[in-house]
Design a protein around this motif. Sequence first.
Motif, PDB file in Angstrom:
ATOM      1  N   SER A 136       0.821  -1.220   0.000  1.00  2.49           N
ATOM      2  CA  SER A 136       0.000   0.000   0.000  1.00  2.49           C
ATOM      3  C   SER A 136       0.852   1.266   0.000  1.00  2.49           C
ATOM      4  O   SER A 136       0.331   2.346  -0.262  1.00  2.49           O
ATOM      5  CB  SER A 136      -0.933   0.002   1.203  1.00  2.49           C
ATOM      6  OG  SER A 136      -0.172  -0.134   2.373  1.00  2.49           O
ATOM      7  N   ASN A 137       2.126   1.141   0.300  1.00  4.64           N
ATOM      8  CA  ASN A 137       2.961   2.339   0.378  1.00  4.64           C
ATOM      9  C   ASN A 137       4.324   2.026  -0.238  1.00  4.64           C
ATOM     10  O   ASN A 137       5.165   1.372   0.382  1.00  4.64           O
ATOM     11  CB  ASN A 137       3.108   2.757   1.843  1.00  4.64           C
ATOM     12  CG  ASN A 137       3.370   4.233   1.962  1.00  4.64           C
ATOM     13  OD1 ASN A 137       3.378   4.955   0.949  1.00  4.64           O
ATOM     14  ND2 ASN A 137       3.622   4.697   3.156  1.00  4.64           N
ATOM     15  N   VAL A 138       4.516   2.504  -1.466  1.00  7.80           N
ATOM     16  CA  VAL A 138       5.675   2.065  -2.257  1.00  7.80           C
ATOM     17  C   VAL A 138       6.631   3.226  -2.488  1.00  7.80           C
ATOM     18  O   VAL A 138       6.209   4.352  -2.753  1.00  7.80           O
ATOM     19  CB  VAL A 138       5.200   1.513  -3.628  1.00  7.80           C
ATOM     20  CG1 VAL A 138       6.388   1.027  -4.471  1.00  7.80           C
ATOM     21  CG2 VAL A 138       4.206   0.381  -3.428  1.00  7.80           C
ATOM     22  N   LEU A 139       7.921   2.932  -2.384  1.00 10.43           N
ATOM     23  CA  LEU A 139       8.969   3.911  -2.692  1.00 10.43           C
ATOM     24  C   LEU A 139       9.875   3.335  -3.781  1.00 10.43           C
ATOM     25  O   LEU A 139      10.302   2.185  -3.698  1.00 10.43           O
ATOM     26  CB  LEU A 139       9.821   4.180  -1.438  1.00 10.43           C
ATOM     27  CG  LEU A 139      11.122   4.957  -1.656  1.00 10.43           C
ATOM     28  CD1 LEU A 139      10.844   6.385  -2.125  1.00 10.43           C
ATOM     29  CD2 LEU A 139      11.955   4.980  -0.365  1.00 10.43           C
ATOM     30  N   ASP A 140      10.163   4.152  -4.805  1.00  6.34           N
ATOM     31  CA  ASP A 140      11.149   3.782  -5.832  1.00  6.34           C
ATOM     32  C   ASP A 140      12.313   4.758  -5.691  1.00  6.34           C
ATOM     33  O   ASP A 140      12.217   5.905  -6.105  1.00  6.34           O
ATOM     34  CB  ASP A 140      10.496   3.885  -7.221  1.00  6.34           C
ATOM     35  CG  ASP A 140      11.501   3.665  -8.352  1.00  6.34           C
ATOM     36  OD1 ASP A 140      12.582   3.101  -8.094  1.00  6.34           O
ATOM     37  OD2 ASP A 140      11.189   4.075  -9.491  1.00  6.34           O
ATOM     38  N   VAL A 148       2.692   6.184  -5.370  1.00 10.44           N
ATOM     39  CA  VAL A 148       4.077   5.716  -5.273  1.00 10.44           C
ATOM     40  C   VAL A 148       4.960   6.953  -5.160  1.00 10.44           C
ATOM     41  O   VAL A 148       4.796   7.907  -5.925  1.00 10.44           O
ATOM     42  CB  VAL A 148       4.472   4.921  -6.540  1.00 10.44           C
ATOM     43  CG1 VAL A 148       5.938   4.510  -6.496  1.00 10.44           C
ATOM     44  CG2 VAL A 148       3.582   3.683  -6.704  1.00 10.44           C
ATOM     45  N   LEU A 149       5.877   6.935  -4.210  1.00 10.97           N
ATOM     46  CA  LEU A 149       6.854   8.016  -4.111  1.00 10.97           C
ATOM     47  C   LEU A 149       8.098   7.578  -4.882  1.00 10.97           C
ATOM     48  O   LEU A 149       8.582   6.452  -4.701  1.00 10.97           O
ATOM     49  CB  LEU A 149       7.213   8.287  -2.645  1.00 10.97           C
ATOM     50  CG  LEU A 149       8.228   9.407  -2.403  1.00 10.97           C
ATOM     51  CD1 LEU A 149       7.693  10.763  -2.881  1.00 10.97           C
ATOM     52  CD2 LEU A 149       8.602   9.493  -0.920  1.00 10.97           C
ATOM     53  N   ALA A 150       8.577   8.445  -5.774  1.00  8.65           N
ATOM     54  CA  ALA A 150       9.780   8.144  -6.560  1.00  8.65           C
ATOM     55  C   ALA A 150      10.795   9.243  -6.297  1.00  8.65           C
ATOM     56  O   ALA A 150      10.425  10.418  -6.181  1.00  8.65           O
ATOM     57  CB  ALA A 150       9.435   8.079  -8.044  1.00  8.65           C
ATOM     58  N   ARG A 168       4.543  10.464  -7.484  1.00 11.30           N
ATOM     59  CA  ARG A 168       5.107  11.765  -7.087  1.00 11.30           C
ATOM     60  C   ARG A 168       6.626  11.630  -7.095  1.00 11.30           C
ATOM     61  O   ARG A 168       7.167  10.715  -6.463  1.00 11.30           O
ATOM     62  CB  ARG A 168       4.624  12.143  -5.690  1.00 11.30           C
ATOM     63  CG  ARG A 168       5.119  13.526  -5.259  1.00 11.30           C
ATOM     64  CD  ARG A 168       4.268  14.063  -4.119  1.00 11.30           C
ATOM     65  NE  ARG A 168       4.556  13.426  -2.850  1.00 11.30           N
ATOM     66  CZ  ARG A 168       5.447  13.875  -1.968  1.00 11.30           C
ATOM     67  NH1 ARG A 168       6.148  14.954  -2.233  1.00 11.30           N
ATOM     68  NH2 ARG A 168       5.644  13.239  -0.835  1.00 11.30           N
ATOM     69  N   VAL A 169       7.290  12.497  -7.851  1.00  9.54           N
ATOM     70  CA  VAL A 169       8.747  12.376  -8.011  1.00  9.54           C
ATOM     71  C   VAL A 169       9.424  13.536  -7.282  1.00  9.54           C
ATOM     72  O   VAL A 169       9.066  14.698  -7.490  1.00  9.54           O
ATOM     73  CB  VAL A 169       9.155  12.407  -9.502  1.00  9.54           C
ATOM     74  CG1 VAL A 169      10.609  11.971  -9.651  1.00  9.54           C
ATOM     75  CG2 VAL A 169       8.260  11.511 -10.343  1.00  9.54           C
ATOM     76  N   VAL A 198       9.924  -1.198  -1.044  1.00  8.36           N
ATOM     77  CA  VAL A 198      10.915  -0.254  -1.570  1.00  8.36           C
ATOM     78  C   VAL A 198      11.635  -0.922  -2.732  1.00  8.36           C
ATOM     79  O   VAL A 198      12.052  -2.081  -2.631  1.00  8.36           O
ATOM     80  CB  VAL A 198      11.948   0.164  -0.497  1.00  8.36           C
ATOM     81  CG1 VAL A 198      13.042   1.050  -1.103  1.00  8.36           C
ATOM     82  CG2 VAL A 198      11.271   0.903   0.648  1.00  8.36           C
ATOM     83  N   LEU A 199      11.754  -0.176  -3.838  1.00 10.43           N
ATOM     84  CA  LEU A 199      12.552  -0.637  -4.981  1.00 10.43           C
ATOM     85  C   LEU A 199      13.750   0.299  -5.062  1.00 10.43           C
ATOM     86  O   LEU A 199      13.567   1.526  -5.049  1.00 10.43           O
ATOM     87  CB  LEU A 199      11.739  -0.533  -6.269  1.00 10.43           C
ATOM     88  CG  LEU A 199      10.439  -1.343  -6.272  1.00 10.43           C
ATOM     89  CD1 LEU A 199       9.261  -0.463  -6.643  1.00 10.43           C
ATOM     90  CD2 LEU A 199      10.560  -2.509  -7.216  1.00 10.43           C
ATOM     91  N   ALA A 200      14.936  -0.249  -5.144  1.00 12.74           N
ATOM     92  CA  ALA A 200      16.125   0.609  -5.236  1.00 12.74           C
ATOM     93  C   ALA A 200      17.127  -0.051  -6.169  1.00 12.74           C
ATOM     94  O   ALA A 200      17.796  -1.018  -5.796  1.00 12.74           O
ATOM     95  CB  ALA A 200      16.740   0.836  -3.860  1.00 12.74           C
TER      96      ALA A 200
END
Length: 295
Positions: free
Chosen positions: A155-159, A179-181, A206-207, A227-229
Amino acid sequence: MQPSPTHRASFSIGSEAAARRVVDVLTEVFFEGDAAVAAFERPDGQWDVTLHFADAPDQAWLRELVVNSAGNEIADTLAFDTVEAKDWVKASLEDLVPVPAGRFVVHGSHDRDRVAPNKLKIEIEAALAFGTGHHGTTRGCLLLLDHVLKSSRPSNVLDLGTGTGVLAIAAAKALHRAVLASDIDPPSVRVAAENGRLNEVGHHVRVIRATGFAAPDFARAGPFDLVLANILANPLRHLASPMARHLAPGARVILSGLLTHQAPAVIAAYRARGLVPLRHLRIEGWSSLLLRKVG
Ligand SMILES: C[S@@+](CC[C@H](N)C(=O)[O-])C[C@H]1O[C@@H](n2cnc3c(N)ncnc32)[C@H](O)[C@@H]1O
Protein backbone atom coordinates in the motif's frame (compact mmCIF):
# COMPACT_ATOMS: atom_id res chain seq x y z
CA MET A 1 24.71 4.67 -14.75
CA GLN A 2 24.62 8.44 -14.78
CA PRO A 3 21.81 9.79 -16.89
CA SER A 4 23.61 12.49 -18.92
CA PRO A 5 27.00 11.16 -19.97
CA THR A 6 29.09 13.02 -22.50
CA HIS A 7 32.61 11.62 -21.90
CA ARG A 8 33.35 7.93 -22.07
CA ALA A 9 36.25 5.71 -21.04
CA SER A 10 36.17 2.01 -21.86
CA PHE A 11 38.47 -0.96 -21.53
CA SER A 12 38.42 -4.76 -21.57
CA ILE A 13 39.64 -7.20 -18.98
CA GLY A 14 40.46 -10.87 -19.44
CA SER A 15 39.84 -12.16 -15.94
CA GLU A 16 36.75 -11.96 -13.78
CA ALA A 17 38.85 -11.40 -10.67
CA ALA A 18 40.48 -8.33 -12.23
CA ALA A 19 37.08 -7.05 -13.39
CA ARG A 20 35.75 -7.39 -9.86
CA ARG A 21 38.72 -5.54 -8.43
CA VAL A 22 38.50 -2.62 -10.82
CA VAL A 23 34.70 -2.25 -10.55
CA ASP A 24 34.97 -2.21 -6.75
CA VAL A 25 37.64 0.49 -6.91
CA LEU A 26 35.77 2.59 -9.46
CA THR A 27 32.40 2.45 -7.69
CA GLU A 28 34.20 3.41 -4.45
CA VAL A 29 36.04 6.32 -6.09
CA PHE A 30 32.97 7.61 -7.92
CA PHE A 31 30.50 7.15 -5.07
CA GLU A 32 29.60 10.86 -5.22
CA GLY A 33 27.86 10.20 -8.51
CA ASP A 34 30.10 12.12 -10.91
CA ALA A 35 30.67 9.03 -13.07
CA ALA A 36 28.71 5.96 -14.01
CA VAL A 37 30.37 2.54 -14.07
CA ALA A 38 29.00 -0.41 -16.04
CA ALA A 39 30.57 -3.84 -16.58
CA PHE A 40 29.37 -6.60 -18.87
CA GLU A 41 30.65 -10.11 -19.29
CA ARG A 42 31.00 -11.10 -22.94
CA PRO A 43 30.21 -14.62 -24.14
CA ASP A 44 33.98 -15.23 -24.57
CA GLY A 45 34.54 -14.59 -20.84
CA GLN A 46 36.13 -11.16 -21.33
CA TRP A 47 34.68 -8.21 -19.41
CA ASP A 48 33.93 -4.84 -20.99
CA VAL A 49 33.99 -1.96 -18.52
CA THR A 50 32.61 1.48 -19.44
CA LEU A 51 32.61 4.73 -17.50
CA HIS A 52 30.48 7.72 -18.42
CA PHE A 53 31.41 11.15 -17.07
CA ALA A 54 29.50 14.40 -17.08
CA ASP A 55 32.84 16.28 -17.17
CA ALA A 56 35.98 15.30 -19.06
CA PRO A 57 38.05 13.03 -16.79
CA ASP A 58 41.77 13.46 -16.13
CA GLN A 59 42.94 10.71 -18.51
CA ALA A 60 46.41 10.19 -16.96
CA TRP A 61 44.93 9.87 -13.48
CA LEU A 62 42.21 7.48 -14.64
CA ARG A 63 44.74 5.36 -16.56
CA GLU A 64 46.87 5.06 -13.43
CA LEU A 65 43.83 4.19 -11.32
CA VAL A 66 42.62 1.36 -13.56
CA VAL A 67 46.11 0.01 -14.27
CA ASN A 68 46.84 -0.04 -10.53
CA SER A 69 43.63 -1.89 -9.73
CA ALA A 70 43.37 -4.16 -12.78
CA GLY A 71 46.96 -4.60 -13.92
CA ASN A 72 48.87 -3.68 -17.07
CA GLU A 73 46.72 -6.01 -19.17
CA ILE A 74 44.10 -3.29 -19.65
CA ALA A 75 46.52 -0.52 -20.69
CA ASP A 76 46.28 -1.28 -24.43
CA THR A 77 42.49 -1.48 -24.45
CA LEU A 78 41.76 1.74 -22.53
CA ALA A 79 40.11 4.26 -24.87
CA PHE A 80 38.54 7.67 -24.34
CA ASP A 81 35.86 9.30 -26.47
CA THR A 82 32.80 11.49 -26.18
CA VAL A 83 29.19 10.65 -26.94
CA GLU A 84 26.29 12.92 -27.73
CA ALA A 85 24.11 11.93 -24.82
CA LYS A 86 20.73 12.73 -26.29
CA ASP A 87 21.40 11.25 -29.73
CA TRP A 88 22.97 8.22 -28.15
CA VAL A 89 20.03 7.48 -25.89
CA LYS A 90 17.50 8.20 -28.64
CA ALA A 91 19.30 6.04 -31.16
CA SER A 92 19.61 3.17 -28.72
CA LEU A 93 15.93 3.43 -27.79
CA GLU A 94 14.88 3.37 -31.43
CA ASP A 95 16.84 0.15 -31.90
CA LEU A 96 15.27 -1.50 -28.89
CA VAL A 97 12.52 -4.06 -28.92
CA PRO A 98 9.83 -4.25 -26.23
CA VAL A 99 11.02 -5.99 -23.08
CA PRO A 100 8.61 -8.38 -21.36
CA ALA A 101 9.14 -8.95 -17.61
CA GLY A 102 6.43 -10.93 -15.86
CA ARG A 103 3.12 -9.08 -16.19
CA PHE A 104 4.92 -5.98 -17.51
CA VAL A 105 6.28 -4.97 -20.89
CA VAL A 106 8.49 -1.91 -21.35
CA HIS A 107 8.42 -0.33 -24.81
CA GLY A 108 9.13 2.86 -26.73
CA SER A 109 6.50 5.01 -28.46
CA HIS A 110 7.27 3.41 -31.86
CA ASP A 111 6.13 0.02 -30.46
CA ARG A 112 2.97 1.32 -28.76
CA ASP A 113 0.63 -0.70 -30.96
CA ARG A 114 2.76 -3.81 -31.24
CA VAL A 115 2.99 -5.05 -27.66
CA ALA A 116 0.92 -7.92 -26.33
CA PRO A 117 -2.46 -6.68 -25.08
CA ASN A 118 -2.45 -8.89 -21.99
CA LYS A 119 0.57 -7.09 -20.45
CA LEU A 120 0.79 -3.96 -18.31
CA LYS A 121 2.46 -1.57 -20.72
CA ILE A 122 5.11 0.88 -19.58
CA GLU A 123 6.00 3.36 -22.29
CA ILE A 124 9.38 4.98 -21.85
CA GLU A 125 10.11 8.05 -23.95
CA ALA A 126 13.66 8.72 -25.20
CA ALA A 127 15.30 10.81 -22.51
CA LEU A 128 18.46 11.41 -20.56
CA ALA A 129 17.68 8.99 -17.77
CA PHE A 130 18.45 5.36 -17.02
CA GLY A 131 15.76 2.71 -17.22
CA THR A 132 14.40 1.36 -20.50
CA GLY A 133 13.89 -2.12 -19.11
CA HIS A 134 16.64 -3.56 -21.29
CA HIS A 135 19.29 -3.54 -18.60
CA GLY A 136 19.45 -6.72 -16.52
CA THR A 137 19.02 -4.71 -13.30
CA THR A 138 15.75 -3.07 -14.38
CA ARG A 139 14.44 -6.38 -15.71
CA GLY A 140 15.43 -8.10 -12.45
CA CYS A 141 13.48 -5.50 -10.43
CA LEU A 142 10.40 -5.86 -12.65
CA LEU A 143 10.50 -9.65 -12.33
CA LEU A 144 10.79 -9.44 -8.54
CA LEU A 145 8.02 -6.83 -8.41
CA ASP A 146 5.85 -9.20 -10.46
CA HIS A 147 6.65 -11.95 -7.94
CA VAL A 148 5.75 -9.76 -4.93
CA LEU A 149 2.45 -8.74 -6.54
CA LYS A 150 1.40 -12.39 -6.91
CA SER A 151 0.90 -12.67 -3.16
CA SER A 152 0.36 -9.12 -1.87
CA ARG A 153 -0.82 -5.59 -2.62
CA PRO A 154 1.69 -3.22 -1.03
CA SER A 155 0.00 0.00 0.00
CA ASN A 156 2.96 2.34 0.38
CA VAL A 157 5.67 2.07 -2.26
CA LEU A 158 8.97 3.91 -2.69
CA ASP A 159 11.15 3.78 -5.83
CA LEU A 160 14.53 5.18 -4.80
CA GLY A 161 16.76 6.06 -7.77
CA THR A 162 13.87 6.15 -10.19
CA GLY A 163 15.72 7.15 -13.42
CA THR A 164 13.05 7.12 -16.14
CA GLY A 165 10.46 6.23 -13.49
CA VAL A 166 10.03 2.75 -14.98
CA LEU A 167 9.68 0.89 -11.66
CA ALA A 168 7.45 3.51 -10.03
CA ILE A 169 5.20 3.47 -13.10
CA ALA A 170 5.06 -0.34 -13.05
CA ALA A 171 4.05 -0.34 -9.37
CA ALA A 172 1.47 2.44 -9.87
CA LYS A 173 -0.05 0.68 -12.89
CA ALA A 174 -0.31 -2.64 -11.09
CA LEU A 175 -1.54 -1.29 -7.76
CA HIS A 176 -3.48 1.88 -8.68
CA ARG A 177 -1.90 3.42 -5.61
CA ALA A 178 0.37 6.35 -4.78
CA VAL A 179 4.08 5.72 -5.27
CA LEU A 180 6.85 8.02 -4.11
CA ALA A 181 9.78 8.14 -6.56
CA SER A 182 13.10 9.90 -5.92
CA ASP A 183 16.34 10.57 -7.71
CA ILE A 184 19.56 12.40 -6.99
CA ASP A 185 19.64 13.71 -10.55
CA PRO A 186 17.39 16.67 -11.58
CA PRO A 187 16.90 15.59 -15.25
CA SER A 188 15.77 12.15 -14.06
CA VAL A 189 13.22 13.78 -11.75
CA ARG A 190 11.77 15.71 -14.69
CA VAL A 191 11.85 12.70 -17.05
CA ALA A 192 10.24 10.35 -14.50
CA ALA A 193 7.42 12.83 -13.88
CA GLU A 194 6.88 13.19 -17.65
CA ASN A 195 6.85 9.42 -18.11
CA GLY A 196 4.36 9.11 -15.24
CA ARG A 197 1.99 11.45 -17.10
CA LEU A 198 2.65 9.69 -20.42
CA ASN A 199 1.62 6.41 -18.79
CA GLU A 200 -1.47 8.00 -17.23
CA VAL A 201 -0.29 7.41 -13.67
CA GLY A 202 0.94 10.98 -13.09
CA HIS A 203 -1.66 11.35 -10.34
CA HIS A 204 -0.17 8.34 -8.52
CA VAL A 205 3.56 8.88 -9.04
CA ARG A 206 5.11 11.76 -7.09
CA VAL A 207 8.75 12.38 -8.01
CA ILE A 208 11.13 14.25 -5.73
CA ARG A 209 14.82 15.11 -5.90
CA ALA A 210 16.75 13.63 -2.98
CA THR A 211 20.03 11.94 -2.20
CA GLY A 212 19.26 8.71 -0.41
CA PHE A 213 16.72 9.43 2.35
CA ALA A 214 17.87 13.01 2.90
CA ALA A 215 14.49 14.73 2.54
CA PRO A 216 11.57 15.11 4.98
CA ASP A 217 9.21 13.62 2.36
CA PHE A 218 10.37 10.09 3.22
CA ALA A 219 9.40 10.32 6.89
CA ARG A 220 6.11 11.98 5.95
CA ALA A 221 5.25 9.37 3.28
CA GLY A 222 6.61 6.31 5.13
CA PRO A 223 6.85 3.80 6.58
CA PHE A 224 6.97 1.93 3.27
CA ASP A 225 5.89 -1.67 2.80
CA LEU A 226 7.70 -1.98 -0.55
CA VAL A 227 10.92 -0.25 -1.57
CA LEU A 228 12.55 -0.64 -4.98
CA ALA A 229 16.13 0.61 -5.24
CA ASN A 230 18.15 -0.04 -8.37
CA ILE A 231 21.37 1.83 -7.64
CA LEU A 232 24.97 0.68 -7.22
CA ALA A 233 26.25 -1.72 -4.53
CA ASN A 234 28.11 0.93 -2.58
CA PRO A 235 25.24 3.41 -2.16
CA LEU A 236 22.97 0.46 -1.38
CA ARG A 237 25.25 -0.60 1.49
CA HIS A 238 25.30 2.96 2.84
CA LEU A 239 21.51 3.17 2.58
CA ALA A 240 20.85 -0.01 4.62
CA SER A 241 20.38 1.86 7.93
CA PRO A 242 18.19 4.75 6.76
CA MET A 243 16.16 2.36 4.62
CA ALA A 244 15.51 0.00 7.55
CA ARG A 245 14.26 2.99 9.58
CA HIS A 246 11.70 3.85 6.88
CA LEU A 247 10.26 0.32 6.54
CA ALA A 248 7.05 -1.07 8.01
CA PRO A 249 7.27 -4.46 9.76
CA GLY A 250 7.22 -7.24 7.16
CA ALA A 251 8.11 -4.79 4.37
CA ARG A 252 9.65 -6.12 1.17
CA VAL A 253 12.71 -4.52 -0.42
CA ILE A 254 13.94 -5.07 -3.99
CA LEU A 255 17.58 -4.13 -4.49
CA SER A 256 19.49 -4.11 -7.75
CA GLY A 257 22.42 -2.49 -9.50
CA LEU A 258 24.98 -4.77 -7.92
CA LEU A 259 27.28 -7.13 -9.71
CA THR A 260 26.73 -10.70 -8.59
CA HIS A 261 30.00 -10.86 -6.68
CA GLN A 262 28.92 -7.78 -4.68
CA ALA A 263 25.68 -9.42 -3.49
CA PRO A 264 27.06 -11.09 -0.31
CA ALA A 265 28.30 -7.75 1.09
CA VAL A 266 24.98 -6.04 0.32
CA ILE A 267 23.00 -8.93 1.82
CA ALA A 268 25.17 -8.79 4.97
CA ALA A 269 24.57 -5.02 5.35
CA TYR A 270 20.80 -5.49 5.18
CA ARG A 271 20.77 -8.65 7.30
CA ALA A 272 22.47 -6.64 10.05
CA ARG A 273 19.43 -4.28 9.94
CA GLY A 274 16.86 -7.08 10.23
CA LEU A 275 16.23 -7.84 6.54
CA VAL A 276 16.42 -11.41 5.33
CA PRO A 277 16.96 -12.38 1.67
CA LEU A 278 14.07 -14.23 0.01
CA ARG A 279 15.14 -14.34 -3.66
CA HIS A 280 18.25 -13.73 -5.70
CA LEU A 281 17.95 -13.23 -9.49
CA ARG A 282 21.08 -13.19 -11.61
CA ILE A 283 20.81 -11.59 -15.07
CA GLU A 284 23.83 -10.89 -17.29
CA GLY A 285 26.24 -10.69 -14.36
CA TRP A 286 23.94 -8.46 -12.29
CA SER A 287 22.06 -9.46 -9.16
CA SER A 288 18.60 -8.39 -8.07
CA LEU A 289 17.57 -9.22 -4.51
CA LEU A 290 14.24 -9.51 -2.74
CA LEU A 291 14.45 -9.07 1.03
CA ARG A 292 11.90 -8.94 3.83
CA LYS A 293 12.05 -7.02 7.07
CA VAL A 294 11.47 -9.38 9.95
CA GLY A 295 9.36 -8.20 12.87
C1 LIG B 1 20.53 2.27 -12.47
S1 LIG B 1 19.54 3.67 -12.45
C2 LIG B 1 17.98 2.90 -12.12
C3 LIG B 1 16.83 3.54 -12.83
C4 LIG B 1 15.51 2.77 -12.71
N1 LIG B 1 15.05 2.72 -11.35
C5 LIG B 1 15.64 1.36 -13.25
O1 LIG B 1 15.46 0.42 -12.50
O2 LIG B 1 15.94 1.21 -14.44
C6 LIG B 1 19.97 4.39 -10.90
C7 LIG B 1 19.34 5.74 -10.63
O3 LIG B 1 19.61 6.05 -9.27
C8 LIG B 1 19.98 7.41 -9.14
N2 LIG B 1 20.79 7.47 -7.91
C9 LIG B 1 22.07 7.06 -7.76
N3 LIG B 1 22.46 7.24 -6.48
C10 LIG B 1 21.39 7.76 -5.81
C11 LIG B 1 21.15 8.16 -4.45
N4 LIG B 1 22.10 8.04 -3.52
N5 LIG B 1 19.94 8.65 -4.13
C12 LIG B 1 18.97 8.76 -5.06
N6 LIG B 1 19.13 8.41 -6.36
C13 LIG B 1 20.32 7.91 -6.73
C14 LIG B 1 20.69 7.73 -10.45
O4 LIG B 1 20.63 9.12 -10.75
C15 LIG B 1 19.92 6.88 -11.46
O5 LIG B 1 18.85 7.60 -12.05
